[in-house]
Scaffold this motif. Structure first.
Motif, short mmCIF file in Angstrom:
data_model
loop_
_atom_site.label_atom_id
_atom_site.label_comp_id
_atom_site.label_asym_id
_atom_site.label_seq_id
_atom_site.Cartn_x
_atom_site.Cartn_y
_atom_site.Cartn_z
N ASP A 94 0.84 -1.19 0.00
CA ASP A 94 0.00 0.00 0.00
C ASP A 94 0.88 1.25 0.00
OD1 ASP A 94 -1.97 1.88 0.32
OD2 ASP A 94 -2.74 1.09 2.20
N TRP A 95 0.68 2.15 -0.95
CA TRP A 95 1.50 3.34 -1.09
C TRP A 95 1.40 4.26 0.12
CZ3 TRP A 95 -0.93 8.00 -0.76
CH2 TRP A 95 -2.31 8.00 -0.96
N ARG A 96 0.35 4.15 0.90
CA ARG A 96 0.17 5.04 2.05
C ARG A 96 1.27 4.86 3.11
NH1 ARG A 96 -5.60 4.62 0.43
NH2 ARG A 96 -5.36 2.42 0.73
N VAL A 97 1.93 3.71 3.11
CA VAL A 97 3.05 3.50 4.03
C VAL A 97 4.13 4.54 3.74
CG1 VAL A 97 4.92 1.92 4.63
CG2 VAL A 97 2.61 1.05 4.33
N TYR A 98 4.44 4.75 2.47
CA TYR A 98 5.46 5.73 2.08
C TYR A 98 4.97 7.15 2.34
CZ TYR A 98 7.31 1.56 -0.08
OH TYR A 98 7.77 0.30 -0.30
N GLN A 125 5.49 11.96 5.69
CA GLN A 125 4.94 12.97 6.59
C GLN A 125 5.74 13.04 7.89
OE1 GLN A 125 2.58 15.22 5.82
NE2 GLN A 125 2.69 14.32 3.79
N ILE A 126 6.19 11.91 8.38
CA ILE A 126 7.02 11.88 9.60
C ILE A 126 8.35 12.61 9.34
CG2 ILE A 126 8.38 10.36 11.11
CD1 ILE A 126 6.01 8.34 10.82
N LEU A 127 8.97 12.33 8.18
CA LEU A 127 10.24 12.99 7.86
C LEU A 127 10.07 14.49 7.68
CD1 LEU A 127 11.85 10.44 5.36
CD2 LEU A 127 12.44 10.84 7.76
N ILE A 128 8.95 14.91 7.05
CA ILE A 128 8.69 16.35 6.87
C ILE A 128 8.51 17.03 8.22
CG2 ILE A 128 6.95 17.99 6.05
CD1 ILE A 128 6.62 16.13 3.58
N ASP A 176 7.90 25.09 1.80
CA ASP A 176 8.16 26.03 2.89
C ASP A 176 9.60 26.48 2.66
OD1 ASP A 176 8.86 27.30 5.24
OD2 ASP A 176 7.96 25.78 6.54
N LEU A 177 9.80 27.78 2.38
CA LEU A 177 11.14 28.24 2.01
C LEU A 177 12.15 28.18 3.16
CD1 LEU A 177 10.40 31.17 -0.44
CD2 LEU A 177 10.95 28.78 -0.92
N ARG A 178 11.67 28.04 4.37
CA ARG A 178 12.60 27.86 5.49
C ARG A 178 12.99 26.39 5.49
NH1 ARG A 178 11.55 30.78 10.92
NH2 ARG A 178 11.21 32.23 9.27
N GLY A 179 14.12 26.08 4.90
CA GLY A 179 14.60 24.71 4.83
C GLY A 179 14.21 23.98 3.56
N SER A 180 13.48 24.65 2.65
CA SER A 180 13.04 24.04 1.39
C SER A 180 12.34 22.70 1.63
CB SER A 180 14.22 23.85 0.44
OG SER A 180 14.74 25.10 0.07
N ILE A 181 11.36 22.73 2.51
CA ILE A 181 10.65 21.52 2.90
C ILE A 181 9.31 21.45 2.17
CG2 ILE A 181 9.62 20.28 4.85
CD1 ILE A 181 11.67 21.83 6.62
N PRO A 182 9.03 20.36 1.46
CA PRO A 182 7.73 20.26 0.79
C PRO A 182 6.61 20.09 1.82
CG PRO A 182 8.95 18.21 0.56
CD PRO A 182 9.87 19.19 1.22
N THR A 183 5.55 20.87 1.64
CA THR A 183 4.41 20.75 2.55
C THR A 183 3.18 20.21 1.83
OG1 THR A 183 3.78 23.04 2.15
CG2 THR A 183 5.20 22.62 4.03
N PHE A 184 3.21 20.22 0.50
CA PHE A 184 2.10 19.71 -0.30
C PHE A 184 2.65 19.25 -1.64
CE2 PHE A 184 -1.09 20.57 -3.62
CZ PHE A 184 -2.13 19.78 -3.18
N ILE A 185 2.29 18.04 -2.03
CA ILE A 185 2.70 17.50 -3.33
C ILE A 185 1.47 16.87 -3.97
CG2 ILE A 185 4.13 15.80 -4.53
CD1 ILE A 185 6.19 16.13 -2.27
#
Length: 142
Positions: A49-53, A58-61, A115-124
């Motif tokens: 199941d892709w939701r595992v990834y 989300q945990i890493l973000i 999010d430009l502070r750290g270049s962290i993706p918040t939505f894909i």
């Protein structure tokens, strides 16, 4: 563990994952990774199941956001600043016939809010490659 290892080491195929695992076979045990046959990896990819990834991502973000929360912004702006852009990812039409872009080219588009502070993706959000950013902006959770 193997798929996370493959992601972190920028592997591009099951064959390259297999070759890397074989090359590092003497070091796998100490890193907590077991060697897995390429055919087993292919089978797992079909049924996993892709939701595992998604959940792991989300945990890493969340972890990365916590690490960067006190970093000064490169922009002279108070508060959180986001950037929205997309990248087209080329795909082989023989393997992904559903991803036809035009003529003999295939692909999908990955629309990303950073999010430009750290270049962290918040939505894909993934779409067909022909979809413009303006069509996906209404999907961004505010």
């Amino acid at each position: 563990m193997v798929m996370s290892f493959a992601q972190f080491t920028d592997q591009i195929s099951l064959r390259s994952i297999d070759a890397t695992l074989v090359a590092l076979s003497s070091k796998l045990y100490s890193s907590g990774i077991m060697y897995i046959q390429r055919s087993t990896l292919a089978h797992i990819n079909e049924i996993k199941d892709w939701r595992v990834y998604h959940d792991f991502g989300q945990i890493l973000i969340a972890w990365a956001r916590e690490l960067y929360q006190n970093e000064p912004s490169r922009l002279d702006v108070d508060g959180i600043v986001y950037a929205f852009d997309s990248s087209t990812i080329k795909l082989c039409l023989q393997l992904c016939p559903w991803a036809r872009l035009h003529h003999e080219k295939g692909g999908v588009k990955m629309h990303t809010l950073l999010d430009l502070r750290g270049s962290i993706p918040t939505f894909i959000y993934l779409t067909e490659a022909t979809v413009h950013d303006s069509k996906t902006m209404s999907l961004i959770p505010i």
